[in-house]
Write an enzyme that holds these catalytic residues in place. Structure first.
Site, PDB file in Angstrom:
ATOM      1  CG  ASP A 282      -8.974  -9.064   5.615  1.00  0.00           C
ATOM      2  OD1 ASP A 282      -7.804  -8.652   5.667  1.00  0.00           O
ATOM      3  OD2 ASP A 282      -9.717  -9.109   6.613  1.00  0.00           O
TER       4      ASP A 282
HETATM    5  C1  BGC Z   1      -7.368  -8.023   8.836  1.00  0.00           C
HETATM    6  C2  BGC Z   1      -7.621  -6.664   8.246  1.00  0.00           C
HETATM    7  C3  BGC Z   1      -6.333  -5.929   8.052  1.00  0.00           C
HETATM    8  C4  BGC Z   1      -5.400  -6.769   7.208  1.00  0.00           C
HETATM    9  C5  BGC Z   1      -4.079  -6.099   6.913  1.00  0.00           C
HETATM   10  C6  BGC Z   1      -6.297  -8.776   8.112  1.00  0.00           C
HETATM   11  O1  BGC Z   1      -5.923  -9.926   8.759  1.00  0.00           O
HETATM   12  O2  BGC Z   1      -8.559  -8.765   8.860  1.00  0.00           O
HETATM   13  O3  BGC Z   1      -8.503  -5.948   9.067  1.00  0.00           O
HETATM   14  O4  BGC Z   1      -6.560  -4.670   7.489  1.00  0.00           O
HETATM   15  O5  BGC Z   1      -5.151  -7.987   7.874  1.00  0.00           O
HETATM   16  O6  BGC Z   1      -3.254  -6.073   8.001  1.00  0.00           O
END
Ligand code: BGC
Length: 753
Positions: A282
């Site tokens: 993530d």
């Molecule tokens: C989130 C994810 C997301 C990623 C990209 C993160 O902060 O937890 O769910 O896909 O950002 O935007």
């Protein structure tokens, strides 16, 4: 004969995929033999130039320079075929090996045609419709140059304080698994190289929904028993459906951050579950392992790649430390090669090596925001609504009624799409007032007053306005707004109050400790009730709110979540009875925050609740039960369940029986009902949930029509993970429940021999 044919076909399919795999492997082996260490590490780097909405505090720098020098494997936050082309051109013209970039995005509930938030969609319990929503999202996203959706989010969530409940399918592993599968199949289709499909990414692996106290990014701790029986199934369902990528979660699991957990990423995911695709972190979750206190960036990056994590989102820990770690023998070349191969395989499956511009086709812009897609958005929105109350048949509204349309969300465009609509344009959404005006053009007098601000709390407003103006605090005093609303309410036949949360009051980093309606709106509702007019509450929210008190005076309550681009039209469809609501809650609505977590499958405890016994499991000051249970939802008609029968009351291991029930539409309008099957295990070697959803069917019944609904129950359905984490069914007694929600069921006894 049929069986034989099937097995021949299966061998053929396996044969084809084996040959294809061999071809892919050979291609990648040759490519990798030409790659330098730096180029391999470059493939593991996923960054965002910040042209979209960044979801972390870090935005990548010198993106162009890095792309040209082969230091980037993929980008996200770049949306639009033209921008994607610019970036792909950089790699194709300037980099040494011209390895195409992949382009990801948070395509969460539709792309530009925004569908309801996932929690809303899950309340449709309609997996065919849900799958179609992913098909259409993939079609639009690929027309916009994208080839990787960071979806589905399948985290089981039982704490509505957590803002990200909006992004998932609620509290139940069975329902969650069906939806996870539908989404993956919808996004990926059966050919990833088609220009209409993209890579799905199941997230957030794992257990992110169990953050302590519902506070985002918080720690998670649970027993393996609970994990296996209640939390892991939807991720596994996505893997079984062939999901191409998995995103690790921010939280720790058993004390190890998920992004560095070898047990999770390799032992469980790759070895036990046979996941063959790519694992991405993530947003800066590898770097955050340092905040979790596991060491400096070099140490945590080494831990992550050794744990099995292939691609580093934004943090660039891999880019900046892996070479050093290799020299110091803290990681092996085999770790880097594995990760690189996984990234290249994903690109290969997308067909990018055949044509790096496969998804870049400006002519396809006509496929975005089409009338058909908007019509679909309207349909799925109306199916996501849950009718929580409807006294004296206040709904549907009658054409001749004079309606006072009141509330801060009644004539609003900026909060219709909901959280995580990164490509949606709020200005293109339909406000409730417009939907009602269109619906009632020649029929009624519709008057409107805002009545209250979403909140008067300027600090909360400021937080909700991070991505644009969502909470617009009126220049008028609250008293003046209220007076205006009461005046139109008094001269109406019925009040429709559209209240709730702003879009950004749920979603990522939007946990709330008080999950009630803000005070300004509570005040408005109480004043409206006092007018004596019937009040229909239309409730927008990204989570189950605590409604105790707030809806006491309401005649009807329609939960509409954040319903997407066609919100206003879909809401008007249901309010005027063009569509009969059929949604069922996928998450319990708590009576009070003090009950959380509250979910239907809670265990019975050693001292089950007994009002006559002080020393039983209960609260002194509130019920154990939620205000509205899982599976609950009303209709404009009434369904009756009768004649539940089991084909046998004993089941042999490996055998199966059927449970059948008659469902009758007793009302005067057609309607759809979600018939639910629950199993209660009466004796187990470990404590079972009170009951567990094990099947459901959504069926349409004409007024007066009856249907016999059948569920097949086999031993597989009675299985659970025992104390040794073996998947077993234990002999003994069960109850087979069928009903319209998790509370109101009838049952028959079943014995497993
Ligand atoms: C989130 C994810 C997301 C990623 C990209 C993160 O902060 O937890 O769910 O896909 O950002 O935007």
């Amino acid at each position: 004969m049929k069986k034989q044919l099937l097995s021949i076909m299966m061998v053929m399919v396996a044969g084809i995929s084996f040959a294809q795999d061999a071809k892919m492997n050979a291609f990648i082996t040759t490519l990798m033999s030409k790659m330098t260490l730096e180029e391999k590490i470059g493939q593991l780097n996923l960054i965002t130039p910040g042209w979209g909405i960044p979801t972390g505090s870090v935005v990548s720098t010198d993106v162009e320079g890095k792309i040209k020098s082969g230091k980037v494997g993929g980008l996200f936050g770049v949306i639009g075929a033209d921008k994607v082309k610019q970036a792909q051109d950089l790699v194709m013209t300037h980099s040494r090996l011209k390895i195409p970039l992949m382009f990801g995005s948070d395509v969460i509930h539709g792309h530009k045609t925004t569908f309801p938030i996932p929690l809303g969609i899950s309340c449709s319990w309609d997996t065919a419709l849900i799958r179609q929503s992913a098909v259409l999202a993939a079609k639009e996203a690929t027309a916009d140059g994208l080839n990787w959706a960071f979806s589905p989010m399948v985290d089981i969530a039982r704490d509505p304080r957590w803002g990200r409940v909006a992004e998932g399918s609620g509290e139940d592993p069975f329902l969650g698994s069906q939806i996870a599968r539908a989404m993956v199949l919808g996004y990926q289709g059966n050919d990833l190289a088609s220009q209409y499909t993209l890579l799905a990414c199941v997230k957030h692996f794992a257990l992110y929904g169990a953050s302590e106290g519902g506070r985002d990014y918080n720690s998670v701790d649970m027993s393996r028993n609970k994990m296996y029986n209640e939390y892991l199934a939807p991720y596994k369902a996505a893997v079984d459906a062939g999901v191409a990528t998995v995103m690790s979660s921010f939280n720790d699991v058993e004390g190890v951050p998920a992004s560095g957990s070898k047990w999770l990423l390799t032992d469980l995911l790759r070895k036990d579950w046979k996941f063959k695709g790519m694992i991405v972190s993530d947003y800066t979750s590898i770097n955050e392992m340092s905040n979790h206190r596991l060491g400096d960036l070099q140490a945590v990056s080494a831990q992550a790649i050794k744990a099995g994590l292939d691609m580093d989102m934004v943090g660039e820990g891999y880019l900046s430390t892996l070479k050093k770690s290799l020299q110091e023998k803290k990681v092996a070349m085999a770790d880097i090669d594995r990760a690189c191969r996984m990234v290249l395989e994903a690109k290969y499956k997308l067909g990018l090596f055949t044509d790096p511009y496969r998804y870049i086709n400006p002519a396809r812009s006509t496929e975005i925001l089409t009338a058909d897609n908007r019509a679909f958005a309207r349909k799925i929105a109306s199916e996501s609504f849950v009718l929580l109350r409807n006294e004296r048949n206040t709904l549907p509204l009658k054409p001749a009624q004079r309606v006072a349309l009141i509330g801060p969300l009644a004539n609003d465009k900026s909060n219709m799409l909901g959280t995580w609509a990164v490509s949606g344009d709020p200005q293109m959404s339909v406000p409730v007032m417009t939907g009602m005006q269109t619906q009632t053009a020649k029929m009624v007098n519709l008057s409107f007053a805002k009545g209250a601000n979403i909140t008067d709390d300027t600090l909360l407003a400021q937080k909700a306005n991070v991505f644009g103006l969502r909470v617009d605090i009126d220049k008028r005093t609250p008293e003046a707004m209220l007076e205006e609303a009461l005046a139109i309410a008094r001269s109406s036949d019925v009040v429709v109050a559209v209240v709730g949360e702003a879009s950004e009051m749920s979603g990522e980093a939007a946990s709330r400790g008080y999950i009630t309606l803000p005070a300004s709106q509570q005040r408005l509702l109480q004043a409206l009730y006092k007018t004596g007019k019937p009040v229909v509450v239309v409730l927008l929210s990204g989570r189950p709110l605590v409604l105790t008190g707030a809806i006491e005076g309401a005649a009807s309550v329609l939960q509409v979540w954040h319903a997407g681009i066609e919100a206003g039209n879909a809401i008007a469809d249901v309010l005027y009875g063009v569509v009969n609501p059929s949604g069922k809650l996928s998450m319990s609505f708590p009576y009070a925050v003090g009950q959380i977590p509250v979910y239907y499958a809670q265990k019975t405890t050693g001292r089950p609740q007994d009002p006559g016994n002080k020393f039983s499991s209960k609260y002194l000051d509130m019920p154990n039960e939620p205000l509205f249970p899982f599976g609950y939802g009303l209709s404009y008609t009434r369904f009756e369940y009768s004649d539940l029968q089991l084909s046998a009351d004993k089941l042999n291991p490996g055998g199966s029986i059927t449970a059948t029930v008659t469902v009758t539409n007793k009302g005067s309008v057609d309607g759809a009902e979600v018939v639910q099957l629950y199993i209660e295990d009466e004796v187990r070697t470990i404590t079972p949930p009170a009951k567990e959803l094990k099947g459901f069917r959504k069926l349409m019944l004409k007024a007066g029509e009856s249907s016999r609904v059948e569920f097949r129950i086999d031993t597989e359905l009675l299985k659970f993970w025992n104390a040794n984490l073996k998947w077993v069914a234990e002999p003994g007694l069960f109850k087979v429940h069928v009903g319209s929600n998790s509370r109101d069921t009838q049952f028959k006894a079943l014995a497993l021999n």
